[in-house]
Design a protein around this motif. Structure first.
Motif, PDB file in Angstrom:
ATOM      1  N   SER A   1      -3.433 -45.216 -10.912  1.00 28.50           N
ATOM      2  CA  SER A   1      -3.582 -46.613 -10.506  1.00 28.50           C
ATOM      3  C   SER A   1      -4.885 -47.228 -11.000  1.00 28.50           C
ATOM      4  CB  SER A   1      -3.499 -46.736  -8.982  1.00 28.50           C
ATOM      5  OG  SER A   1      -4.663 -46.211  -8.358  1.00 28.50           O
ATOM      6  N   VAL A   2      -5.881 -46.390 -11.299  1.00 29.33           N
ATOM      7  CA  VAL A   2      -7.156 -46.913 -11.823  1.00 29.33           C
ATOM      8  C   VAL A   2      -7.340 -46.554 -13.298  1.00 29.33           C
ATOM      9  CG1 VAL A   2      -8.266 -46.947  -9.565  1.00 29.33           C
ATOM     10  CG2 VAL A   2      -8.487 -44.898 -11.003  1.00 29.33           C
ATOM     11  N   GLY A   3      -6.262 -46.141 -13.943  1.00 31.00           N
ATOM     12  CA  GLY A   3      -6.313 -45.891 -15.376  1.00 31.00           C
ATOM     13  C   GLY A   3      -6.828 -44.533 -15.788  1.00 31.00           C
ATOM     14  N   VAL A   4      -6.879 -43.586 -14.866  1.00 32.34           N
ATOM     15  CA  VAL A   4      -7.349 -42.237 -15.177  1.00 32.34           C
ATOM     16  C   VAL A   4      -6.145 -41.313 -15.344  1.00 32.34           C
ATOM     17  CG1 VAL A   4      -8.657 -40.236 -14.382  1.00 32.34           C
ATOM     18  CG2 VAL A   4      -9.514 -42.546 -13.927  1.00 32.34           C
ATOM     19  N   ARG A   5      -6.039 -40.690 -16.516  1.00 33.74           N
ATOM     20  CA  ARG A   5      -5.020 -39.684 -16.750  1.00 33.74           C
ATOM     21  C   ARG A   5      -5.697 -38.322 -16.605  1.00 33.74           C
ATOM     22  NH1 ARG A   5      -0.281 -41.522 -18.300  1.00 33.74           N
ATOM     23  NH2 ARG A   5       0.424 -39.575 -19.287  1.00 33.74           N
ATOM     24  N   PRO A   6      -5.342 -37.573 -15.568  1.00 32.16           N
ATOM     25  CA  PRO A   6      -6.105 -36.376 -15.215  1.00 32.16           C
ATOM     26  C   PRO A   6      -5.738 -35.159 -16.035  1.00 32.16           C
ATOM     27  CG  PRO A   6      -4.309 -36.665 -13.689  1.00 32.16           C
ATOM     28  CD  PRO A   6      -4.272 -37.860 -14.615  1.00 32.16           C
ATOM     29  N   GLY A   7      -6.607 -34.150 -15.981  1.00 35.97           N
ATOM     30  CA  GLY A   7      -6.258 -32.814 -16.425  1.00 35.97           C
ATOM     31  C   GLY A   7      -5.727 -32.014 -15.247  1.00 35.97           C
ATOM     32  N   LEU A   8      -5.169 -30.840 -15.538  1.00 38.79           N
ATOM     33  CA  LEU A   8      -4.617 -29.971 -14.502  1.00 38.79           C
ATOM     34  C   LEU A   8      -5.373 -28.648 -14.471  1.00 38.79           C
ATOM     35  CD1 LEU A   8      -0.763 -30.467 -15.000  1.00 38.79           C
ATOM     36  CD2 LEU A   8      -2.371 -31.839 -13.652  1.00 38.79           C
ATOM     37  N   SER A   9      -5.302 -27.963 -13.326  1.00 37.31           N
ATOM     38  CA  SER A   9      -6.057 -26.721 -13.192  1.00 37.31           C
ATOM     39  C   SER A   9      -5.371 -25.752 -12.253  1.00 37.31           C
ATOM     40  CB  SER A   9      -7.473 -27.019 -12.692  1.00 37.31           C
ATOM     41  OG  SER A   9      -7.465 -27.498 -11.357  1.00 37.31           O
ATOM     42  N   ILE A  10      -5.797 -24.494 -12.333  1.00 36.08           N
ATOM     43  CA  ILE A  10      -5.215 -23.399 -11.550  1.00 36.08           C
ATOM     44  C   ILE A  10      -5.925 -23.229 -10.217  1.00 36.08           C
ATOM     45  CG2 ILE A  10      -4.665 -20.930 -11.565  1.00 36.08           C
ATOM     46  CD1 ILE A  10      -3.224 -22.654 -13.748  1.00 36.08           C
ATOM     47  N   ASP A  11      -7.259 -23.265 -10.209  1.00 45.38           N
ATOM     48  CA  ASP A  11      -8.132 -23.083  -9.049  1.00 45.38           C
ATOM     49  C   ASP A  11      -8.282 -21.603  -8.701  1.00 45.38           C
ATOM     50  OD1 ASP A  11      -9.898 -23.645  -7.045  1.00 45.38           O
ATOM     51  OD2 ASP A  11      -8.527 -24.821  -5.831  1.00 45.38           O
ATOM     52  N   VAL A  12      -7.747 -21.132  -7.570  1.00 45.50           N
ATOM     53  CA  VAL A  12      -8.065 -19.791  -7.068  1.00 45.50           C
ATOM     54  C   VAL A  12      -6.834 -18.892  -7.088  1.00 45.50           C
ATOM     55  CG1 VAL A  12     -10.032 -20.505  -5.686  1.00 45.50           C
ATOM     56  CG2 VAL A  12      -7.769 -20.599  -4.671  1.00 45.50           C
ATOM     57  N   GLU A  13      -6.911 -17.801  -7.825  1.00 41.21           N
ATOM     58  CA  GLU A  13      -5.786 -16.874  -7.874  1.00 41.21           C
ATOM     59  C   GLU A  13      -5.694 -16.002  -6.631  1.00 41.21           C
ATOM     60  OE1 GLU A  13      -4.502 -15.083 -11.604  1.00 41.21           O
ATOM     61  OE2 GLU A  13      -6.246 -16.008 -12.569  1.00 41.21           O
ATOM     62  N   VAL A  14      -6.688 -16.061  -5.735  1.00 47.44           N
ATOM     63  CA  VAL A  14      -6.566 -15.311  -4.486  1.00 47.44           C
ATOM     64  C   VAL A  14      -5.379 -15.807  -3.666  1.00 47.44           C
ATOM     65  CG1 VAL A  14      -9.008 -14.718  -4.365  1.00 47.44           C
ATOM     66  CG2 VAL A  14      -8.203 -16.807  -3.240  1.00 47.44           C
ATOM     67  N   ALA A  15      -4.956 -17.067  -3.919  1.00 47.60           N
ATOM     68  CA  ALA A  15      -3.875 -17.636  -3.111  1.00 47.60           C
ATOM     69  C   ALA A  15      -2.825 -18.377  -3.926  1.00 47.60           C
ATOM     70  CB  ALA A  15      -4.459 -18.596  -2.064  1.00 47.60           C
ATOM     71  N   LEU A  16      -3.010 -18.468  -5.237  1.00 47.51           N
ATOM     72  CA  LEU A  16      -2.174 -19.364  -6.026  1.00 47.51           C
ATOM     73  C   LEU A  16      -1.644 -18.681  -7.286  1.00 47.51           C
ATOM     74  CD1 LEU A  16      -4.589 -22.421  -5.766  1.00 47.51           C
ATOM     75  CD2 LEU A  16      -2.499 -22.068  -4.428  1.00 47.51           C
ATOM     76  N   ALA A  17      -0.711 -19.350  -7.955  1.00 49.33           N
ATOM     77  CA  ALA A  17      -0.159 -18.857  -9.212  1.00 49.33           C
ATOM     78  C   ALA A  17      -1.182 -18.984 -10.329  1.00 49.33           C
ATOM     79  CB  ALA A  17       1.107 -19.642  -9.567  1.00 49.33           C
ATOM     80  N   SER A  18      -0.973 -18.210 -11.403  1.00 49.31           N
ATOM     81  CA  SER A  18      -1.943 -18.128 -12.491  1.00 49.31           C
ATOM     82  C   SER A  18      -1.656 -19.070 -13.649  1.00 49.31           C
ATOM     83  CB  SER A  18      -1.967 -16.695 -13.058  1.00 49.31           C
ATOM     84  OG  SER A  18      -2.156 -15.744 -12.054  1.00 49.31           O
ATOM     85  N   ASP A  19      -0.480 -19.702 -13.676  1.00 44.61           N
ATOM     86  CA  ASP A  19      -0.006 -20.312 -14.919  1.00 44.61           C
ATOM     87  C   ASP A  19       0.094 -21.824 -14.842  1.00 44.61           C
ATOM     88  OD1 ASP A  19       3.300 -20.948 -14.600  1.00 44.61           O
ATOM     89  OD2 ASP A  19       2.348 -19.666 -13.102  1.00 44.61           O
ATOM     90  N   MET A  20       0.108 -22.468 -16.016  1.00 47.98           N
ATOM     91  CA  MET A  20       0.169 -23.920 -16.099  1.00 47.98           C
ATOM     92  C   MET A  20       1.585 -24.451 -15.904  1.00 47.98           C
ATOM     93  SD  MET A  20      -1.763 -26.556 -16.330  1.00 47.98           S
ATOM     94  CE  MET A  20      -3.313 -25.900 -16.948  1.00 47.98           C
ATOM     95  N   PHE A  21       2.606 -23.657 -16.192  1.00 51.71           N
ATOM     96  CA  PHE A  21       3.967 -24.109 -15.941  1.00 51.71           C
ATOM     97  C   PHE A  21       4.138 -24.468 -14.460  1.00 51.71           C
ATOM     98  CE2 PHE A  21       4.453 -21.194 -19.606  1.00 51.71           C
ATOM     99  CZ  PHE A  21       5.015 -22.079 -20.522  1.00 51.71           C
ATOM    100  N   THR A  22       3.585 -23.637 -13.579  1.00 54.40           N
ATOM    101  CA  THR A  22       3.677 -23.907 -12.147  1.00 54.40           C
ATOM    102  C   THR A  22       2.981 -25.211 -11.784  1.00 54.40           C
ATOM    103  OG1 THR A  22       3.818 -21.558 -11.601  1.00 54.40           O
ATOM    104  CG2 THR A  22       3.078 -23.028  -9.854  1.00 54.40           C
ATOM    105  N   GLN A  23       1.821 -25.460 -12.366  1.00 58.03           N
ATOM    106  CA  GLN A  23       1.084 -26.693 -12.046  1.00 58.03           C
ATOM    107  C   GLN A  23       1.864 -27.925 -12.494  1.00 58.03           C
ATOM    108  OE1 GLN A  23      -1.367 -25.868 -10.107  1.00 58.03           O
ATOM    109  NE2 GLN A  23      -1.014 -23.737 -10.716  1.00 58.03           N
ATOM    110  N   MET A  24       2.424 -27.860 -13.701  1.00 59.10           N
ATOM    111  CA  MET A  24       3.185 -29.004 -14.198  1.00 59.10           C
ATOM    112  C   MET A  24       4.394 -29.285 -13.321  1.00 59.10           C
ATOM    113  SD  MET A  24       3.082 -28.785 -18.376  1.00 59.10           S
ATOM    114  CE  MET A  24       3.792 -27.138 -18.532  1.00 59.10           C
ATOM    115  N   ARG A  25       5.128 -28.241 -12.980  1.00 62.40           N
ATOM    116  CA  ARG A  25       6.351 -28.434 -12.201  1.00 62.40           C
ATOM    117  C   ARG A  25       6.041 -28.898 -10.784  1.00 62.40           C
ATOM    118  NH1 ARG A  25       8.752 -22.871 -14.680  1.00 62.40           N
ATOM    119  NH2 ARG A  25       9.330 -23.741 -16.694  1.00 62.40           N
ATOM    120  N   ALA A  26       4.981 -28.343 -10.198  1.00 67.35           N
ATOM    121  CA  ALA A  26       4.627 -28.765  -8.845  1.00 67.35           C
ATOM    122  C   ALA A  26       4.249 -30.241  -8.818  1.00 67.35           C
ATOM    123  CB  ALA A  26       3.465 -27.914  -8.319  1.00 67.35           C
ATOM    124  N   LEU A  27       3.413 -30.652  -9.770  1.00 71.04           N
ATOM    125  CA  LEU A  27       2.990 -32.053  -9.800  1.00 71.04           C
ATOM    126  C   LEU A  27       4.174 -32.972 -10.074  1.00 71.04           C
ATOM    127  CD1 LEU A  27       0.556 -33.928  -9.577  1.00 71.04           C
ATOM    128  CD2 LEU A  27       0.361 -33.816 -12.066  1.00 71.04           C
TER     129      LEU A  27
END
Length: 467
Positions: free
Chosen positions: A313-339
C-alpha cells in the motif's frame, strides 16, 4: 523426453575441468523455459542462456556454442536463485527443537537466553555451514545470515568462514548477543571484519550491521538508532533491524525518520502491527522490508499476519526470509506458498458477502519477492535476483517434467506451487556449479553429520552460566 544434461556426470566433469580456467569458463544452457524475473525480458520458451565466467552473458535463441560446455536443458525451467533476507543461521543444529513454539517469549528464553550462551566458535561454524548448504540445496543462492550471537571476534570469524566454505552468496549481518557473557567487541569489531573478509566489492560476501528495533528484549546497546546508523555509514555498509513490530517499533520508525536514518540501505524485518504513520515513513523513505511469513503466523508476532498488504500500500515490494529453523521450515517454497495463501485468504475474506472484487497477489508477485526484491532488500539488486545479462550467474535448473511438475503449463506457477528441492537439478552461484543432478556438491555428508550431532550434543548438555 530424454533427461536434461544436468543429470549427466560427464557434463559435470567438463564443467569442473573448465572451472579452473576462468577465461574458458563458458556454459550454454539450451532449450529451456527461462523465467528471468527481469521486467523487460519476462519468460522465454525454448531459449538459451550463456554464462561466461561469473556472469550471465546473453539470453536468447540459437546462441553461439563456440567454446562453451553445452548443457541441453529442454524440459527444465531456468530461474534466478532465491534470496533469503533474514535467517539466524547459527541455530541450525537446533532445528525444529520447538516446532510448536508458544510465542516469542518462549523462543527468546529457550534459544537466546539459554542455548545461545554456550555456543563456541565451532558451534557457530557448524550451524551456519549447515544452514548455508541447506539453502543451496533448496535453491537459495543468496542468504543474509543475521548472526546475533557474536560473543567474541572468533565467533564472528567462524560464522563468516562457514559462508566462505559453502560457496553461497552470503550476507553476514553481525550483532552482539542478547544474553550471557560476551566480549562487548560489537559494533567496534565490524571494522576488523570488513578489513579481513569484505575488502573487495566484487566478491561473494557482503557485510551488514544487524540490530534490534527497540531495547525491550535486550537493552539499549543492541537497539538501532543514530549511533549505530553512524557506524554503518562510516563503514559504508547497510543495516538490518530485527524484531520490528507493534507500537514501540512504530514509534522507533518515526524517530528514525526524524533523525534522517531511514532509507534504502535500511531493512526492517517482520514489520507486523505497525501504525499507518510508520508505514507512511517507510514508504516515503524507500526503506526496505524483509517479511517472514511463516514466522509471523506460527510464532504469533503481534497480529500474526505478514504485513504484505501494508507494504504494498505504500509502494514497498518486500523480500522474503526463513527466520528461525528451531521452529520453522528451511526453504523458500514454503515462504512463497504461505504468503500467497495468507494474502489471498485475507483479500477474499475482506470482500465476502459484497460485490467487490478481492485485491489478490499472484504467483508472479511472490516469486518476485523471493528473487529480485530479496536481492534489492539485501542491497544486491545490481548483482543478483534476476536472469539479466550482466548480472552474476546465480541460477536454478528446475526439472519441469518430474512427476509432480509435468506437464508444464505455467512456468511461474510451477516454480511457486509445484516445485520443491527435489526438482532442483542444478544450482549455479557466481557461475560455479554448487548442485548437480539433485545433489549438493563437495559435501562429505557423514563427516558433516558427525559435526552437527556433536555440536548439538554440546549445546544441549552444557548448562548455561547464570542463564
Amino acid at each position: 523426453m530424454t533427461p536434461p544434461d544436468t543429470t549427466s556426470p560427464a557434463v559435470l566433469e567438463q564443467l569442473r575441468r573448465r572451472s579452473a580456467d576462468r577465461e574458458r569458463r563458458r556454459i550454454l544452457f539450451t532449450g529451456a523455459t527461462i523465467v528471468t524475473m527481469d521486467p523487460d525480458l519476462g519468460v522465454l520458451h525454448g531459449a538459451d542462456l550463456l554464462v561466461e565466467d561469473e556472469t550471465i552473458a546473453a539470453i536468447g535463441n540459437d546462441l553461439s556454442r563456440d567454446g562453451a560446455v553445452v548443457v541441453e536443458a529442454t524440459g527444465t525451467i531456468l530461474a534466478p536463485g532465491f534470496v533469503d533476507t533474514h535467517r539466524h543461521a547459527w541455530q541450525t543444529q537446533l532445528r525444529r527443537i520447538m516446532p510448536d513454539v508458544d510465542d516469542l517469549g518462549a523462543y527468546v528464553m529457550s534459544t537466546l537466553a539459554g542455548h545461545a550462551t554456550v555456543y563456541r566458535p565451532h558451534d557457530m561454524y557448524v550451524g551456519t555451514k549447515l544452514a548455508a548448504l541447506t539453502a543451496i540445496d533448496g535453491g537459495i543462492t543468496c542468504m543474509l545470515d543475521f548472526s546475533h550471537n557474536a560473543r567474541t571476534p572468533e565467533h564472528s570469524d567462524a560464522a563468516v568462514q562457514a559462508l566462505i566454505d559453502t560457496g553461497i552468496r552470503g550476507v553476514h549481518a553481525s550483532m552482539g548477543p542478547h544474553f550471557g557473557d560476551w566480549d562487548r567487541q560489537w559494533p567496534g569489531d565490524l571494522a576488523r571484519l570488513k578489513d579481513t573478509y569484505f575488502a573487495h566489492e566484487d566478491q561473494l560476501l557482503t557485510l551488514r550491521l544487524a540490530a534490534l528495533a527497540t531495547d525491550a528484549i535486550a537493552g539499549p546497546a543492541l537497539a538501532h538508532g543514530t549511533e549505530l546508523a553512524r557506524t554503518a555509514a562510516e563503514l559504508g555498509i547497510g543495516v538490518s533491524v530485527d524484531a520490528v513490530f507493534g507500537a514501540a517499533s512504530s514509534e522507533a520508525v518515526l524517530r528514525w525518520e526524524k533523525a534522517g536514518i531511514l532509507g534504502p540501505d535500511l531493512t526492517l524485518i517482520h514489520a507486523t502491527g505497525l501504525t499507518p504513520a510508520a508505514w507512511r515513513a517507510i514508504g516515503n523513505s524507500g526503506t526496505t522490508i524483509a517479511l517472514a511469513p511463516t514466522s509471523d503466523a506460527q510464532i504469533g508476532l503481534e497480529t500474526a499476519i505478514p504485513a504484505i498488504d501494508e507494504a504494498l500500500s505504500v509502494g514497498v515490494r518486500p523480500g522474503l526470509s526463513i527466520d528461525v529453523e528451531v521452529a520453522l521450515a528451511s526453504d523458500m517454497f514454503t515462504q512463497m506458498r504461505a504468503l500467497h495463501a495468507i494474502q489471498r485468504m485475507r483479500a477474499a475474506n475482506a470482500v465476502h458477502g459484497t460485490d467487490r472484487q478481492p485485491n489478490r497477489i499472484t504467483t508472479h508477485d511472490v516469486l518476485d519477492f523471493a528473487t529480485l526484491q530479496g536481492a534489492r532488500t539485501n542491497g544486491l539488486a545490481d548483482v543478483t535476483g534476476s536472469l539479466t545479462p550482466g548480472k552474476k550467474a546465480d541460477l536454478l535448473v528446475i526439472r519441469a517434467e518430474d512427476l509432480n511438475n509435468m506437464p508444464l503449463n505455467d512456468p511461474i506457477g510451477t516454480v511457486v506451487l509445484g516445485s520443491d528441492a527435489r526438482n532442483i537439478s542444478a544450482v549455479l552461484i557466481n557461475g560455479a556449479v554448487r548442485k548437480w543432478n539433485g545433489q549438493v556438491l563437495d559435501v562429505d555428508l557423514p563427516a558433516l553429520r558427525d559435526e552437527v550431532h556433536a555440536s548439538r550434543e554440546h549445546v544441549l548438555t552444557t548448562t548455561p552460566a547464570a542463564a
